[in-house]
Write a protein that holds these residues in place. Structure first.
Motif, PDB file in Angstrom:
ATOM      1  N   TYR A  65       1.024   8.078   7.472  1.00 36.22           N
ATOM      2  CA  TYR A  65       0.794   6.598   8.008  1.00 36.22           C
ATOM      3  C   TYR A  65      -0.448   6.487   8.623  1.00 36.22           C
ATOM      4  O   TYR A  65      -0.906   5.466   8.749  1.00 36.22           O
ATOM      5  N   SER A  66      -1.366   7.574   9.169  1.00 33.83           N
ATOM      6  CA  SER A  66      -2.533   7.291   9.739  1.00 33.83           C
ATOM      7  C   SER A  66      -3.490   6.935   8.474  1.00 33.83           C
ATOM      8  O   SER A  66      -4.589   6.254   8.940  1.00 33.83           O
ATOM      9  N   GLU A  67      -3.290   7.087   7.267  1.00 32.56           N
ATOM     10  CA  GLU A  67      -3.849   6.517   6.199  1.00 32.56           C
ATOM     11  C   GLU A  67      -4.045   4.858   6.420  1.00 32.56           C
ATOM     12  O   GLU A  67      -5.012   4.421   6.158  1.00 32.56           O
ATOM     13  N   VAL A  68      -2.834   4.251   6.840  1.00 31.92           N
ATOM     14  CA  VAL A  68      -3.056   2.786   7.063  1.00 31.92           C
ATOM     15  C   VAL A  68      -4.032   2.346   8.360  1.00 31.92           C
ATOM     16  O   VAL A  68      -4.737   1.694   8.101  1.00 31.92           O
ATOM     17  N   MET A  69      -3.856   3.372   9.185  1.00 30.38           N
ATOM     18  CA  MET A  69      -4.938   2.979  10.359  1.00 30.38           C
ATOM     19  C   MET A  69      -6.168   3.093   9.835  1.00 30.38           C
ATOM     20  O   MET A  69      -7.095   2.528  10.453  1.00 30.38           O
ATOM     21  N   ASP A  70      -6.616   4.124   9.103  1.00 31.33           N
ATOM     22  CA  ASP A  70      -7.919   4.556   8.622  1.00 31.33           C
ATOM     23  C   ASP A  70      -8.316   3.122   7.800  1.00 31.33           C
ATOM     24  O   ASP A  70      -9.380   2.696   8.173  1.00 31.33           O
ATOM     25  N   ARG A 114      -7.999   5.040  18.998  1.00 29.53           N
ATOM     26  CA  ARG A 114      -6.557   5.194  18.979  1.00 29.53           C
ATOM     27  C   ARG A 114      -5.882   5.747  19.954  1.00 29.53           C
ATOM     28  O   ARG A 114      -6.279   7.067  20.474  1.00 29.53           O
ATOM     29  N   ARG A 115      -4.874   5.105  20.375  1.00 25.68           N
ATOM     30  CA  ARG A 115      -4.265   5.753  21.471  1.00 25.68           C
ATOM     31  C   ARG A 115      -2.651   5.886  21.443  1.00 25.68           C
ATOM     32  O   ARG A 115      -2.065   4.673  20.625  1.00 25.68           O
ATOM     33  N   THR A 116      -1.937   6.692  21.716  1.00 26.19           N
ATOM     34  CA  THR A 116      -0.270   6.654  21.706  1.00 26.19           C
ATOM     35  C   THR A 116       0.362   5.863  22.624  1.00 26.19           C
ATOM     36  O   THR A 116      -0.516   5.587  23.862  1.00 26.19           O
ATOM     37  N   PHE A 117       1.371   5.502  22.383  1.00 26.26           N
ATOM     38  CA  PHE A 117       2.172   4.824  23.310  1.00 26.26           C
ATOM     39  C   PHE A 117       2.131   5.590  24.806  1.00 26.26           C
ATOM     40  O   PHE A 117       2.011   5.008  25.777  1.00 26.26           O
ATOM     41  N   LEU A 118       2.365   6.803  24.430  1.00 24.55           N
ATOM     42  CA  LEU A 118       2.789   7.657  25.826  1.00 24.55           C
ATOM     43  C   LEU A 118       1.235   7.643  26.591  1.00 24.55           C
ATOM     44  O   LEU A 118       1.208   7.639  27.745  1.00 24.55           O
ATOM     45  N   LYS A 119       0.229   7.857  25.929  1.00 27.02           N
ATOM     46  CA  LYS A 119      -1.023   7.858  26.953  1.00 27.02           C
ATOM     47  C   LYS A 119      -1.357   6.355  27.319  1.00 27.02           C
ATOM     48  O   LYS A 119      -1.885   6.373  28.523  1.00 27.02           O
ATOM     49  N   VAL A 120      -1.070   5.373  26.799  1.00 23.20           N
ATOM     50  CA  VAL A 120      -1.318   3.964  27.245  1.00 23.20           C
ATOM     51  C   VAL A 120      -0.381   3.832  28.291  1.00 23.20           C
ATOM     52  O   VAL A 120      -0.633   3.072  29.454  1.00 23.20           O
ATOM     53  N   PHE A 121       1.095   4.247  28.518  1.00 20.34           N
ATOM     54  CA  PHE A 121       1.809   4.104  29.349  1.00 20.34           C
ATOM     55  C   PHE A 121       1.179   4.912  30.776  1.00 20.34           C
ATOM     56  O   PHE A 121       1.390   4.267  31.616  1.00 20.34           O
ATOM     57  N   LYS A 122       0.609   5.988  30.562  1.00 26.71           N
ATOM     58  CA  LYS A 122       0.241   6.696  31.660  1.00 26.71           C
ATOM     59  C   LYS A 122      -1.189   6.144  32.219  1.00 26.71           C
ATOM     60  O   LYS A 122      -1.223   5.950  33.138  1.00 26.71           O
ATOM     61  N   LEU A 167      -3.047   1.046  18.906  1.00 24.74           N
ATOM     62  CA  LEU A 167      -1.933   1.727  19.617  1.00 24.74           C
ATOM     63  C   LEU A 167      -0.724   2.166  18.636  1.00 24.74           C
ATOM     64  O   LEU A 167      -0.400   1.264  17.759  1.00 24.74           O
ATOM     65  N   TYR A 168      -0.236   3.161  18.616  1.00 24.25           N
ATOM     66  CA  TYR A 168       0.474   3.769  17.823  1.00 24.25           C
ATOM     67  C   TYR A 168       1.713   4.683  18.412  1.00 24.25           C
ATOM     68  O   TYR A 168       1.524   4.998  19.588  1.00 24.25           O
ATOM     69  N   MET A 212       0.815  -1.173   0.143  1.00 19.17           N
ATOM     70  CA  MET A 212      -0.136  -0.078   0.000  1.00 19.17           C
ATOM     71  C   MET A 212       0.854   1.431  -0.073  1.00 19.17           C
ATOM     72  O   MET A 212       1.834   1.239   0.893  1.00 19.17           O
ATOM     73  N   GLU A 213       0.690   2.150  -0.865  1.00 23.06           N
ATOM     74  CA  GLU A 213       1.321   3.266  -0.973  1.00 23.06           C
ATOM     75  C   GLU A 213       0.701   4.319   0.265  1.00 23.06           C
ATOM     76  O   GLU A 213      -0.558   4.448   0.295  1.00 23.06           O
ATOM     77  N   ILE A 214       1.804   5.059   0.827  1.00 19.57           N
ATOM     78  CA  ILE A 214       1.104   6.062   1.934  1.00 19.57           C
ATOM     79  C   ILE A 214       1.356   7.236   1.001  1.00 19.57           C
ATOM     80  O   ILE A 214       2.466   7.682   0.880  1.00 19.57           O
ATOM     81  N   VAL A 215       0.397   8.049   0.941  1.00 23.66           N
ATOM     82  CA  VAL A 215       0.442   9.225   0.287  1.00 23.66           C
ATOM     83  C   VAL A 215       0.828  10.590   1.084  1.00 23.66           C
ATOM     84  O   VAL A 215       1.794  11.384   0.733  1.00 23.66           O
ATOM     85  N   ARG A 216       0.216  10.689   2.365  1.00 24.37           N
ATOM     86  CA  ARG A 216       0.632  11.769   3.084  1.00 24.37           C
ATOM     87  C   ARG A 216       1.103  11.383   4.550  1.00 24.37           C
ATOM     88  O   ARG A 216       1.825  12.062   4.865  1.00 24.37           O
TER      89      ARG A 216
END
Length: 119
Positions: free
Chosen positions: A7-12, A53-61, A99-100, A1-5
C-alpha cells in the motif's frame, strides 16, 4: 489503482501528486495566489520534497509528549489533528504529512491488517 506490492505505492503516488500540484501552483499562479491572499490572507503552504510519513503510533507518542490525551486505539478528533499539524510544522517545517497504520479498530471493516502489526 492496482496495488502491485504494498500500500505504500499509494502513498508514493499521493506524495508525488501533492508536491507536483503545489509546486506548479506556486510557480505558475503567483498573481492569482497574491490576489486571493489580499482578500483572504493565508500563510503559504510549507512542504518538503517528499511528504513526511508517520505511523499512528509515532504520532500518538508525539501528542502524548506534548500533553495531548489520545486514545491509542481511537481516532483523532479535529482539535487533536490541528495540534498535530502545529507540532509537525514546528518540528519538521512542513504542513504536508501522511499518517498511516491507524489502529484496526478505527479503520473501515474492509481494510486488511498489516502482516507485522495487527493493532
Amino acid at each position: 489503482m492496482e496495488i502491485v506490492r504494498h500500500y505504500s505505492e499509494v502513498m508514493d503516488i499521493v506524495d508525488r501528486l501533492f508536491v507536483t500540484i503545489f509546486g506548479t501552483l506556486n510557480k505558475t499562479c503567483q498573481k492569482e495566489l497574491e490576489a486571493v491572499g489580499r482578500q483572504y490572507p493565508f500563510e503559504p503552504l510549507k512542504y518538503l520534497p517528499e511528504a513526511l510519513r508517520r505511523t499512528f503510533l509515532k504520532v500518538f507518542k508525539c501528542l502524548s509528549y506534548a500533553g495531548v490525551e489520545v486514545d491509542p486505539m481511537g481516532d483523532l478528533n479535529t482539535e487533536t489533528e490541528k495540534k498535530l499539524g502545529q507540532l509537525v510544522l514546528e518540528k519538521y517545517g512542513t504542513d504536508l504529512y501522511i499518517l498511516y497504520r491507524y489502529p484496526l479498530g478505527v479503520r473501515p471493516f474492509y481494510t486488511m491488517p498489516c502482516d507485522d502489526n495487527t493493532a
